[in-house]
Design an enzyme around this catalytic site. Sequence first.
Site, PDB file in Angstrom:
ATOM      1  N   GLY A   8       2.282  -7.966  -8.295  1.00 53.70           N
ATOM      2  CA  GLY A   8       3.420  -8.330  -8.756  1.00 53.70           C
ATOM      3  C   GLY A   8       3.825  -8.003 -10.177  1.00 53.70           C
ATOM      4  CB  ALA A   9       2.123  -7.684 -13.177  1.00 51.40           C
ATOM      5  CB  ILE A  12       6.873  -1.987  -5.601  1.00 54.51           C
ATOM      6  CG1 ILE A  12       7.134  -0.249  -5.460  1.00 54.51           C
ATOM      7  CG2 ILE A  12       7.437  -2.540  -4.218  1.00 54.51           C
ATOM      8  CD1 ILE A  12       6.280   0.515  -4.367  1.00 54.51           C
ATOM      9  CB  THR A 131       1.621   4.686   1.406  1.00 60.90           C
ATOM     10  OG1 THR A 131       2.234   5.678   1.024  1.00 60.90           O
ATOM     11  CG2 THR A 131       0.069   4.666   1.392  1.00 60.90           C
ATOM     12  CG  ASP A 132       5.156   8.272   3.012  1.00 60.09           C
ATOM     13  OD1 ASP A 132       4.311   8.156   1.834  1.00 60.09           O
ATOM     14  OD2 ASP A 132       6.343   8.874   2.569  1.00 60.09           O
ATOM     15  CD  GLU A 133       0.635   9.363  -0.902  1.00 57.63           C
ATOM     16  OE1 GLU A 133      -0.647   9.828  -0.843  1.00 57.63           O
ATOM     17  OE2 GLU A 133       1.299   9.538  -1.794  1.00 57.63           O
ATOM     18  CE1 TYR A 159      -2.377   4.631  -3.426  1.00 59.05           C
ATOM     19  CE2 TYR A 159      -1.246   6.557  -2.173  1.00 59.05           C
ATOM     20  CZ  TYR A 159      -1.210   5.137  -2.682  1.00 59.05           C
ATOM     21  OH  TYR A 159      -0.153   4.428  -2.460  1.00 59.05           O
ATOM     22  CE  LYS A 163      -1.686   1.091  -0.019  1.00 59.79           C
ATOM     23  NZ  LYS A 163      -1.314  -0.198  -0.465  1.00 59.79           N
ATOM     24  N   PRO A 214       5.491  19.082 -16.009  1.00 52.55           N
ATOM     25  CG  PRO A 214       3.699  17.844 -16.184  1.00 52.55           C
ATOM     26  CD  PRO A 214       5.243  17.886 -16.424  1.00 52.55           C
ATOM     27  CE1 TYR A 216       0.492  18.317 -11.547  1.00 48.89           C
ATOM     28  CE2 TYR A 216       0.437  16.938  -9.554  1.00 48.89           C
ATOM     29  CZ  TYR A 216       0.332  17.164 -10.843  1.00 48.89           C
ATOM     30  OH  TYR A 216      -0.187  16.004 -11.552  1.00 48.89           O
ATOM     31  N   GLY A 284      -5.728  19.627  -2.817  1.00 50.22           N
ATOM     32  CA  GLY A 284      -5.327  18.993  -1.199  1.00 50.22           C
ATOM     33  C   GLY A 284      -3.930  18.465  -1.011  1.00 50.22           C
ATOM     34  CG  HIS A 285       0.325  18.985  -3.447  1.00 53.89           C
ATOM     35  ND1 HIS A 285       1.094  19.624  -4.328  1.00 53.89           N
ATOM     36  CD2 HIS A 285       1.337  17.709  -3.299  1.00 53.89           C
ATOM     37  CE1 HIS A 285       2.214  18.784  -5.034  1.00 53.89           C
ATOM     38  NE2 HIS A 285       2.138  17.915  -4.027  1.00 53.89           N
TER      39      HIS A 285
HETATM   40  P1  NAD Z   1       1.659   0.087  -9.379  1.00 54.71           P
HETATM   41  O1  NAD Z   1       0.428   0.934  -9.965  1.00 54.71           O
HETATM   42  O2  NAD Z   1       3.002   0.176 -10.298  1.00 54.71           O
HETATM   43  O3  NAD Z   1       1.344  -1.708  -9.338  1.00 54.71           O
HETATM   44  C1  NAD Z   1      -0.046  -1.929  -8.983  1.00 54.71           C
HETATM   45  C2  NAD Z   1      -0.230  -3.318  -9.567  1.00 54.71           C
HETATM   46  O4  NAD Z   1      -1.381  -4.041  -8.852  1.00 54.71           O
HETATM   47  C3  NAD Z   1      -0.422  -3.576 -11.070  1.00 54.71           C
HETATM   48  O5  NAD Z   1       0.325  -4.634 -11.295  1.00 54.71           O
HETATM   49  C4  NAD Z   1      -2.096  -3.747 -11.017  1.00 54.71           C
HETATM   50  O6  NAD Z   1      -2.345  -4.474 -12.411  1.00 54.71           O
HETATM   51  C5  NAD Z   1      -2.137  -4.523  -9.698  1.00 54.71           C
HETATM   52  N1  NAD Z   1      -3.514  -4.527  -9.411  1.00 54.71           N
HETATM   53  C6  NAD Z   1      -4.175  -3.422  -9.272  1.00 54.71           C
HETATM   54  N2  NAD Z   1      -5.550  -3.687  -8.896  1.00 54.71           N
HETATM   55  C7  NAD Z   1      -5.762  -5.161  -8.710  1.00 54.71           C
HETATM   56  C8  NAD Z   1      -6.825  -5.938  -8.570  1.00 54.71           C
HETATM   57  N3  NAD Z   1      -7.841  -5.600  -8.299  1.00 54.71           N
HETATM   58  N4  NAD Z   1      -6.416  -7.272  -8.517  1.00 54.71           N
HETATM   59  C9  NAD Z   1      -4.961  -7.661  -8.694  1.00 54.71           C
HETATM   60  N5  NAD Z   1      -3.967  -6.790  -9.142  1.00 54.71           N
HETATM   61  C10 NAD Z   1      -4.349  -5.592  -8.926  1.00 54.71           C
HETATM   62  O7  NAD Z   1       2.009   0.462  -7.895  1.00 54.71           O
HETATM   63  P2  NAD Z   1       3.359   0.238  -7.368  1.00 54.71           P
HETATM   64  O8  NAD Z   1       4.080   1.617  -7.234  1.00 54.71           O
HETATM   65  O9  NAD Z   1       4.365  -0.862  -7.598  1.00 54.71           O
HETATM   66  O10 NAD Z   1       2.930   0.380  -5.460  1.00 54.71           O
HETATM   67  C11 NAD Z   1       2.840  -1.164  -5.126  1.00 54.71           C
HETATM   68  C12 NAD Z   1       2.249  -0.924  -3.893  1.00 54.71           C
HETATM   69  O11 NAD Z   1       3.263  -0.220  -2.772  1.00 54.71           O
HETATM   70  C13 NAD Z   1       0.879  -0.428  -3.580  1.00 54.71           C
HETATM   71  O12 NAD Z   1       0.151  -0.901  -2.571  1.00 54.71           O
HETATM   72  C14 NAD Z   1       0.980   1.107  -3.020  1.00 54.71           C
HETATM   73  O13 NAD Z   1       0.112   1.761  -2.536  1.00 54.71           O
HETATM   74  C15 NAD Z   1       2.361   1.158  -2.114  1.00 54.71           C
HETATM   75  N6  NAD Z   1       3.423   2.040  -2.150  1.00 54.71           N
HETATM   76  C16 NAD Z   1       3.926   2.631  -3.235  1.00 54.71           C
HETATM   77  C17 NAD Z   1       4.867   3.653  -3.329  1.00 54.71           C
HETATM   78  C18 NAD Z   1       5.495   4.180  -4.367  1.00 54.71           C
HETATM   79  O14 NAD Z   1       6.244   5.122  -4.195  1.00 54.71           O
HETATM   80  N7  NAD Z   1       5.260   3.629  -5.610  1.00 54.71           N
HETATM   81  C19 NAD Z   1       5.243   3.818  -1.856  1.00 54.71           C
HETATM   82  C20 NAD Z   1       4.640   3.257  -0.802  1.00 54.71           C
HETATM   83  C21 NAD Z   1       3.967   2.361  -0.956  1.00 54.71           C
HETATM   84  O1  TDX Z   2       3.126  15.890 -12.919  1.00 60.44           O
HETATM   85  C1  TDX Z   2       3.531  16.073 -11.652  1.00 60.44           C
HETATM   86  N1  TDX Z   2       4.045  17.154 -11.150  1.00 60.44           N
HETATM   87  C2  TDX Z   2       4.370  17.367  -9.867  1.00 60.44           C
HETATM   88  O2  TDX Z   2       4.936  18.159  -9.217  1.00 60.44           O
HETATM   89  C3  TDX Z   2       3.276  14.801 -10.796  1.00 60.44           C
HETATM   90  C4  TDX Z   2       2.731  13.635 -11.335  1.00 60.44           C
HETATM   91  C5  TDX Z   2       3.855  14.999  -9.415  1.00 60.44           C
HETATM   92  N2  TDX Z   2       4.040  16.147  -9.047  1.00 60.44           N
HETATM   93  C6  TDX Z   2       4.501  16.178  -7.533  1.00 60.44           C
HETATM   94  C7  TDX Z   2       3.569  15.783  -6.564  1.00 60.44           C
HETATM   95  C8  TDX Z   2       4.200  15.246  -5.331  1.00 60.44           C
HETATM   96  O3  TDX Z   2       4.512  16.199  -4.402  1.00 60.44           O
HETATM   97  O4  TDX Z   2       5.550  15.297  -7.390  1.00 60.44           O
HETATM   98  C9  TDX Z   2       5.349  14.724  -6.028  1.00 60.44           C
HETATM   99  C10 TDX Z   2       5.357  13.419  -6.326  1.00 60.44           C
HETATM  100  O5  TDX Z   2       4.100  12.901  -6.859  1.00 60.44           O
HETATM  101  P1  TDX Z   2       3.771  11.452  -7.233  1.00 60.44           P
HETATM  102  O6  TDX Z   2       5.116  10.769  -8.031  1.00 60.44           O
HETATM  103  O7  TDX Z   2       2.391  11.438  -8.043  1.00 60.44           O
HETATM  104  O8  TDX Z   2       3.736  10.611  -5.993  1.00 60.44           O
HETATM  105  P2  TDX Z   2       2.945  11.000  -4.689  1.00 60.44           P
HETATM  106  O9  TDX Z   2       1.761  11.638  -4.808  1.00 60.44           O
HETATM  107  O10 TDX Z   2       4.155  11.524  -3.573  1.00 60.44           O
HETATM  108  O11 TDX Z   2       2.661   9.383  -4.032  1.00 60.44           O
HETATM  109  C11 TDX Z   2       3.582   8.504  -4.133  1.00 60.44           C
HETATM  110  O12 TDX Z   2       4.276   8.158  -2.929  1.00 60.44           O
HETATM  111  C12 TDX Z   2       3.423   7.265  -2.044  1.00 60.44           C
HETATM  112  C13 TDX Z   2       3.070   7.153  -4.770  1.00 60.44           C
HETATM  113  O13 TDX Z   2       2.522   7.462  -5.991  1.00 60.44           O
HETATM  114  C14 TDX Z   2       2.267   6.156  -3.924  1.00 60.44           C
HETATM  115  O14 TDX Z   2       1.799   5.231  -4.716  1.00 60.44           O
HETATM  116  C15 TDX Z   2       2.947   6.171  -2.726  1.00 60.44           C
HETATM  117  O15 TDX Z   2       2.102   5.482  -1.780  1.00 60.44           O
END
Ligand code: NAD
Ligand code: TDX
Length: 347
Positions: A8-9, A12, A131-133, A159, A163, A214, A216, A284-285
Amino acid sequence: MHILLTGGAGFIGSNFVKMVLAARPNVRITNLDVLTYSGNLENLSDVQNHPRYRFVKGDILDTATVAPLMEEADCVVHMAAESHVDRSIMDSGPFIRTNVVGTQVLLDCWRRSRGGERVSKQAGRFVYVSTDEVYGSLPLGRPELLFTEQTPLKGNSPYSASKLGGDVLASAYHHTFGMDICITRCSNNHGPYQFPEKVIPLFVTNLIENKQVPLYGDGQNVRDWLHVDDHCEAILTVLEKGRSGEAYNIGGNNEKSNLELTHAILWLMGKGPEMIKPVADRPGHDRRYAIDASKIKAELGWEPTRSAWPKALESTVRWYVDNQAWWRNVKSGAYRAYYEKQYGNRG
Ligand code: NAD
Ligand code: TDX
């Protein structure tokens, strides 16, 4: 109701805590977070003394910490994770540890706390935030193809694979032990407090610092963008109304190529295309993610209301412009070493 929230810190999680405290006057939240590089208590400073909120610093792998917290909780929302694809390519170890083994530890502790072998449906819901990934990648040029909940699971990066490991474990514990488990699979989020390694906060903060962004590969990779408030509301909806054992896709109906996204950010920031730095592609993008979220709409009545483009992007960009102290603090120290390793020699 008392929710045990993991992670929660983070981005999301901190948005989820604030949304739930405001929207549900009878809900208490315990936030279990070990505070990795992406966990930041500053994200929660405005609720740290809230009477229905409690923070516990601890690792989800530590049974001695987890078990007593579970005794007190009515349900679990599990979102603690290592969350950045590029970091998983550098070192997958922490991803397997937290996302796979950590999920197994939580599921086993929850099962024991609810009474062991076969768990009654009334025992309390466990939501796994996936995640959708986990669906792999779609090709370009086939707009009719979308991820549905029936799409076979496929993890293309360490990653995504980690998941996916947590996702199938959650299903297995429902199937084997009858536990009340739901899974959410969401597309890319944006909004306040996202760690500036992810593309939107990275690009916006670089531009404020007058640094190039940057991009990709050929910039044609497509993501479906959802505002974090919509994601949090969808998770709460699944927690309260989802059918046990079901997975729900969550998406924003906002497919954008990275190049389109970059130009939209440049426009909002008043910067020109010379600020784009094409760099070597991510290994592997995944080419395209696109979500069919019709199941959650039909069954639970949820659909995105805060993700309309470009208004939603504009509000996110504005947040990083208005909250520079937050990300300047985050973008110091260890972040610099990561940035140098990830982008230093990338031509
Ligand atoms: P984030 O990296 O911002 O937050 C992750 C949190 O988990 C951090 O506060 C970290 O300290 C905590 N954490 C990590 N390892 C831990 C452990 N071993 N014990 C306790 N706490 C721990 O990530 P986010 O973007 O907020 O993503 C949250 C969740 O949503 C993840 O499960 C991610 O896979 C999923 N998700 C994210 C996205 C996105 O676009 N960000 C999309 C779909 C799903
Ligand atoms: O520097 C960059 N340049 C770039 O072109 C970075 C960091 C990313 N990218 C591209 C890669 C992806 O196609 O942008 C797109 C988004 O990249 P990220 O922000 O790293 O997200 P992505 O890899 O799509 O994954 C995210 O969505 C699903 C979250 O990080 C995951 O936690 C979630 O599960």
